[in-house]
Motif scaffolding. Structure first.
Motif, PDB file in Angstrom:
ATOM      1  N   THR A 441       0.788  -1.405   0.047  1.00  0.00           N
ATOM      2  CA  THR A 441      -0.049  -0.130  -0.004  1.00  0.00           C
ATOM      3  C   THR A 441       0.885   1.213  -0.162  1.00  0.00           C
ATOM      4  OG1 THR A 441      -0.029  -0.254   2.361  1.00  0.00           O
ATOM      5  CG2 THR A 441      -1.965  -0.810   1.051  1.00  0.00           C
ATOM      6  N   ARG A 442       2.134   1.163  -0.043  1.00  0.00           N
ATOM      7  CA  ARG A 442       2.969   2.265   0.223  1.00  0.00           C
ATOM      8  C   ARG A 442       3.743   2.622  -1.294  1.00  0.00           C
ATOM      9  NH1 ARG A 442       4.371   2.170   6.060  1.00  0.00           N
ATOM     10  NH2 ARG A 442       3.622   0.440   7.017  1.00  0.00           N
ATOM     11  N   SER A 457       0.266   1.347 -11.311  1.00  0.00           N
ATOM     12  CA  SER A 457      -1.191   0.968 -11.512  1.00  0.00           C
ATOM     13  C   SER A 457      -1.626   0.026 -10.506  1.00  0.00           C
ATOM     14  CB  SER A 457      -1.172   1.002 -13.172  1.00  0.00           C
ATOM     15  OG  SER A 457      -0.700  -0.333 -13.340  1.00  0.00           O
ATOM     16  N   ASP A 458      -2.989  -0.108 -11.066  1.00  0.00           N
ATOM     17  CA  ASP A 458      -3.621  -1.229 -10.364  1.00  0.00           C
ATOM     18  C   ASP A 458      -3.194  -2.534 -11.159  1.00  0.00           C
ATOM     19  OD1 ASP A 458      -4.591   0.154  -8.489  1.00  0.00           O
ATOM     20  OD2 ASP A 458      -6.835   0.178  -9.467  1.00  0.00           O
ATOM     21  N   THR A 459      -3.101  -2.515 -12.331  1.00  0.00           N
ATOM     22  CA  THR A 459      -2.496  -3.452 -13.121  1.00  0.00           C
ATOM     23  C   THR A 459      -1.322  -4.003 -12.704  1.00  0.00           C
ATOM     24  OG1 THR A 459      -3.438  -2.204 -14.974  1.00  0.00           O
ATOM     25  CG2 THR A 459      -2.997  -4.372 -15.627  1.00  0.00           C
ATOM     26  N   PHE A 460      -0.330  -3.237 -12.699  1.00  0.00           N
ATOM     27  CA  PHE A 460       1.056  -3.646 -12.164  1.00  0.00           C
ATOM     28  C   PHE A 460       0.846  -4.072 -10.645  1.00  0.00           C
ATOM     29  CE2 PHE A 460       5.271  -2.978 -10.306  1.00  0.00           C
ATOM     30  CZ  PHE A 460       6.071  -3.531 -11.401  1.00  0.00           C
ATOM     31  N   ILE A 461       0.002  -3.514  -9.859  1.00  0.00           N
ATOM     32  CA  ILE A 461       0.051  -4.221  -8.282  1.00  0.00           C
ATOM     33  C   ILE A 461      -0.608  -5.538  -8.459  1.00  0.00           C
ATOM     34  CG2 ILE A 461      -1.086  -4.284  -6.072  1.00  0.00           C
ATOM     35  CD1 ILE A 461       0.397  -1.878  -6.300  1.00  0.00           C
ATOM     36  N   PHE A 502       8.463   0.857  -6.268  1.00  0.00           N
ATOM     37  CA  PHE A 502       8.675  -0.395  -6.192  1.00  0.00           C
ATOM     38  C   PHE A 502      10.047  -0.875  -6.692  1.00  0.00           C
ATOM     39  CE2 PHE A 502       8.520  -4.687  -8.202  1.00  0.00           C
ATOM     40  CZ  PHE A 502       8.440  -5.313  -7.167  1.00  0.00           C
ATOM     41  N   HIS A 503      10.797  -1.670  -6.198  1.00  0.00           N
ATOM     42  CA  HIS A 503      11.790  -2.370  -6.622  1.00  0.00           C
ATOM     43  C   HIS A 503      12.152  -3.463  -7.005  1.00  0.00           C
ATOM     44  CE1 HIS A 503      16.664  -1.398  -5.714  1.00  0.00           C
ATOM     45  NE2 HIS A 503      16.348  -1.635  -6.997  1.00  0.00           N
TER      46      HIS A 503
END
Ligand code: ATP
Length: 862
Positions: A441-442, A457-461, A502-503
């Motif tokens: 969520t961060r 994006s939501d798709t990436f999440i 995100f890494h």
């Protein structure tokens, strides 16, 4: 000494020390000057005092009265024998006490606290007793502060000083100089004090005072370390013993009256009554329990289970649930990175490229967002260091070249670790690593395969969630990495753990321990429910639990968040179906233990972290990890696993069950034998026959030929079959109706054969009758020792494994024959010479009860 008002430089000067630590020579000379870092203990009682303490025992007093009565009734030999027996017995008691003390001391030493110190540039782990003033130590969450000291470098240190100041809230520490000369202890926030608990953070500390010079040392004064250590079983037996003594006194008065009525002199009758008392009181009972418990505790410590109190061994036998941590206990805690998801691709651990900026940054994060080295520290982090080494990077060099500006340490509630560093281009970079669900969520951005930073994006999440799931299904622990740039340096707080890029996802394997599977099977066979508790992901946890046998189809896996939503009643209702708890925080553990306890189960709980202490205390047996456990958890636990291994818990439980069974058998052996003697005396006096046993004969049996076999029964080696029993109800009395009936029947059986022997001898003379009865009683009890070895018959137990039992029998047999064969003894024991035929009669009469009991055992076991 107001160290809190001085600068670090002044203190380095005053203590002649450096941030790189003292040298070995410094340490040696200071150790001479200041001594060890420990409190001086009150001196323990010596052997002589312990010896004389034995004479306070009411039984010994009865014996001495018997000796006096003997003496005045003209029976000088027997009074001499009684006094000799008393002295021997007291000596034995004193040696046993000293031995039990020694084994407890050595156990204490094994669980003595350790600390991290820097000496000659190297970080070492040493016994806290070895610290000297001037040492530089590192303290972190979970440690107990080992000495007083001034904080030199502080990273969010929170310390609880309750034991010293009474303040129950944790205190935020600093490394700054304080101005007020007269700050009270609680206000000296740049100091730490021996005995306080580190709840959070990390710090480097210069040791200013050790041992008795610490604040705690001054308050504590001479610590009295000899705590009372009575187990519930001992308590129960003590009270049983008192009731028994009362019963016996009444019985003796009765016998006394009968003897007087039959025309014996008062003195003679008194002597006989006292002798009967001596024969009836199971004097070896209490020492046997201490001996058996301390022997077994010592044995257990060799098998890596260090029990801090004797009473825990007893409790171990009733455990019906083991809640165990996963990492390191069920698994090896040898993490190895296996898969990495980065730049939108999942690949193996060797796929990172130096010429890719994002890959490069991840390798840097492995080294900078960790505290472990390649050998010391959290294995999750060590795995990252090992991987960086495979890429030929030196974590020492990279850490030397980069100064950490701020950090928020890892804790198992937040499941994140965050650090702040300078970058080359004058920006600051924040690295974070932690559990996927804590980070997901961060995120605000991600980098695509070309290294462009894009809004997430939501798709990436959804995509990274899918990969996270996939790695977890393989049983891998997944660490999620994130980073971000900020403009200036600041003191990081948890509010800064947001807006990340995100890494990567890094999946690491931690194989189950080889022994775990078998140990889990043994648990289930023994009616014990194994439960896995882990901070790891649900799917990872389930895969591993299934692998080991803890999770079966139909079981539930509960997550920490779900647990939080449940009421205590709901949890209690479903607790028996849940075999895996995932993503739990230490606070959840206490609810799990309570739920089981409310269902009437005796629960063992393992723990290693700083926040595990309450659950460890709450559990019936709190178990701490010897290798990876924090000092706080070791302090709160009642048992420490030297090898952090689940299978050691199972071994300890088997030992616990065995100890209880053996002690119960010892009691059974003693009481049934005593019953036989009492019944024989009762019969002979009621039937107005001559005196059946002389006092010295009864003493001989009770103190010599009886106590050795009872110890032998107490140390019977463990047998696999103990796992076929269900866990023992801790409230169950030892002397259940069934057990008492069994004792009584055995007592009657042996008594019958004694009386037969008595009658055979009586045909010739009263003296011969008494001799035959005495010999039969003595030998029958020696044989009877075999009946109490294990639940199965003599052919089904490993007969020669318990050497002590064979030695005890042999010693008793030789002693008896010495008395029967040497004319010098006749006078003392009131015996007479026997014919060879009589010997055969005695042997037969004394073995028959055992043959009958063995036959019954064979049938009953089937
Ligand atoms: P177990 O309860 O089975 O012993 P554990 O105690 O190792 O597991 P935690 O240490 O609480 O569990 O770890 C929980 C999660 O926190 C892990 O799954 C991982 O994602 C993350 N984690 C573990 N160690 C670190 C660390 N050093 N830095 C950042 N995150 C970590």
């Amino acid at each position: 000494m107001k160290y809190f008002t001085r600068t670090k430089e002044e203190l380095f000067e005053e203590f002649q020390t450096k941030i790189s630590g003292l040298t070995e020579d410094d340490v040696a000379s200071r150790r001479k000057k200041y001594g060890e870092n420990k409190f001086i203990e009150k001196e323990k009682d010596g052997l002589i005092k312990i010896f004389f303490d034995q004479f306070k025992d009411s039984l010994v007093i009865i014996l001495l009265i018997a000796a006096a009565i003997s003496f005045f009734s003209g029976n000088k030999e027997s009074s001499f024998v009684i006094v000799l027996v008393v002295i021997l017995n007291s000596l034995l008691g004193a040696f046993q006490t000293v031995k039990a003390q020694k084994s407890l001391d050595s156990l204490k030493k094994m669980s003595s606290p350790k600390c991290k110190v820097i000496r000659e540039h190297e970080q070492l782990e040493i016994d806290s007793t070895e610290l000297v003033p001037g040492d530089i130590i590192i303290i972190e969450a979970g440690d107990i502060v080992p000495a007083d000291g001034r904080i030199i470098e502080n990273f969010s240190l929170l310390v609880n000083e309750n034991s010293l100041t009474g303040e129950s809230n944790s205190i935020e520490k600093t490394d700054a100089v304080l101005e007020y000369e007269d700050s009270a202890l609680g206000d000296q926030i740049n100091m730490v004090f021996s005995g306080s608990l580190v709840n959070y953070g990390r710090a480097k500390v210069l040791v200013t005072n050790t041992g008795m010079n610490t604040q705690l040392g001054k308050i504590a004064g001479l610590l009295d370390q000899t705590e009372e250590n009575i187990t519930p079983l001992q308590k129960a037996l003590d009270s049983f013993g008192k009731k028994l003594t009362l019963g016996i006194v009444i019985l003796c008065l009765f016998i006394f009256a009968i003897y007087v009525y039959h025309g014996n002199t008062i003195l003679e009758s008194l002597l006989l009554a006292v002798a009967l008392a001596v024969a009836a009181i199971p004097e070896s009972l209490s020492p046997i329990i201490t001996i058996v418990l301390s022997l077994e505790t010592e044995k257990l410590s060799k098998e890596n289970a260090i029990v801090k109190e004797l009473k825990s061994i007893e409790a171990l036998g009733s455990i019906s649930v083991i809640c165990s941590d996963k990492t390191g206990t069920l698994t090896q805690n040898k993490m190895t990175v296996k898969k990495i998801f980065i730049n939108e691709k999942l690949d193996d651990e060797y796929s990172l490229k130096f010429n890719n900026k994002i890959d490069n940054l991840l390798l840097k994060s492995f080294i900078l967002c960790t505290d472990a080295t390649d050998t010391i520290g959290d294995p999750t982090e060590t795995a990252l260091i090992h991987l960086s080494q495979k890429y030929d990077l030196s974590f020492r060099d990279i850490r030397k070249d980069n100064k950490r500006l701020s950090e928020i340490p890892f804790d198992s509630d937040r499941k994140l670790m965050t650090v702040l560093y300078d970058t080359e281009d004058n920006k600051k970079i924040v690295f974070t690593k932690g559990a996927f669900d804590s980070l997901v969520t961060r995120f605000k951005y991600y980098t695509d395969e070309n290294g462009n930073i894009l809004p997430i994006s939501d798709t990436f999440i959804k995509e990274i969630e899918k990969y996270n799931h996939e790695l977890a299904e393989e049983g891998l622990r997944v660490l999620t990495f994130a980073y971000k740039y900020i403009d200036e340096s600041k003191n990081l707080t948890t509010d800064d753990e947001n807006d990340y890029i995100f890494h990567a996802l890094v999946g690491m394997i931690d194989p189950p321990r080889e022994e775990s599977k078998l140990a889990v099977q043994e648990c289930i066979r023994g009616g014990i429910k194994p439960v896995m508790i882990t901070g790891d992901h649900k799917i990872t946890a389930r895969t591993i639990a299934k692998n080991i046998g803890i999770y079966k189809e139909g079981d539930k896996v509960l997550e920490g968040i779900e647990l939080e939503k449940m009421s205590d009643e709901e949890l209690e209702k479903s607790v028996e179906q849940i075999s895996v708890y995932a993503r739990v925080s230490p606070e959840h553990k206490i609810r799990i233990v309570s739920a089981w306890q409310k269902r009437g189960k005796i629960c063992a709980m393992t723990g290693d972290g700083v926040n595990d202490a309450p659950a460890l205390k709450r559990a019936n047996i709190g178990i701490a990890m010897g290798i990876t456990g924090t000092e706080v958890s070791k302090n709160a636990a009642s048992m420490i696993l030297a090898d952090d291994n689940f299978s050691t818990i199972v071994k300890a439980i088997i030992t616990g069950r065995n100890v209880y069974r053996n002690i119960k058998n010892s009691i059974g052996f003693l009481l049934s034998g005593n019953t036989a003697a009492i019944l024989a005396v009762l019969y002979s006096s009621l039937a107005n026959l001559p005196v059946i046993f002389s006092p010295v004969q009864l003493l001989f049996i009770n103190l010599l030929t009886d106590s050795l076999p009872s110890i032998a029964v107490g140390v019977e080696p463990k047998n696999e079959d103990i796992l076929d029993e269900k866990p023992r109800d801790p409230n169950e009395a030892i002397l259940t109706n069934k057990f008492s009936t069994k004792l009584l029947i055995e007592g009657v059986l042996i008594a019958i054969f004694i009386i037969i022997a008595f009658y055979i001898g009586l045909k010739e003379s009263a003296l011969k009758g008494s001799t035959m009865a005495f010999a039969t009683l003595c030998l029958a009890r020696l044989f009877h020792g075999i009946n109490y070895r294990g639940v199965r018959n003599v052919f089904a137990i490993s007969f020669f494994k318990n050497k002590f039992s064979i030695i005890a029998f042999a010693i008793g047999f030789v002693l008896l024959n010495l008395v029967l064969l040497s004319p010098q003894m006749f006078n003392i024991f009131g015996t007479t010479a026997l014919e060879p035929m009589n010997f055969i009669q005695i042997y037969v009469l004394s073995i028959v009860p055992t043959i009958i009991i063995q036959t019954y055992k064979t049938i009953a076991y089937r």
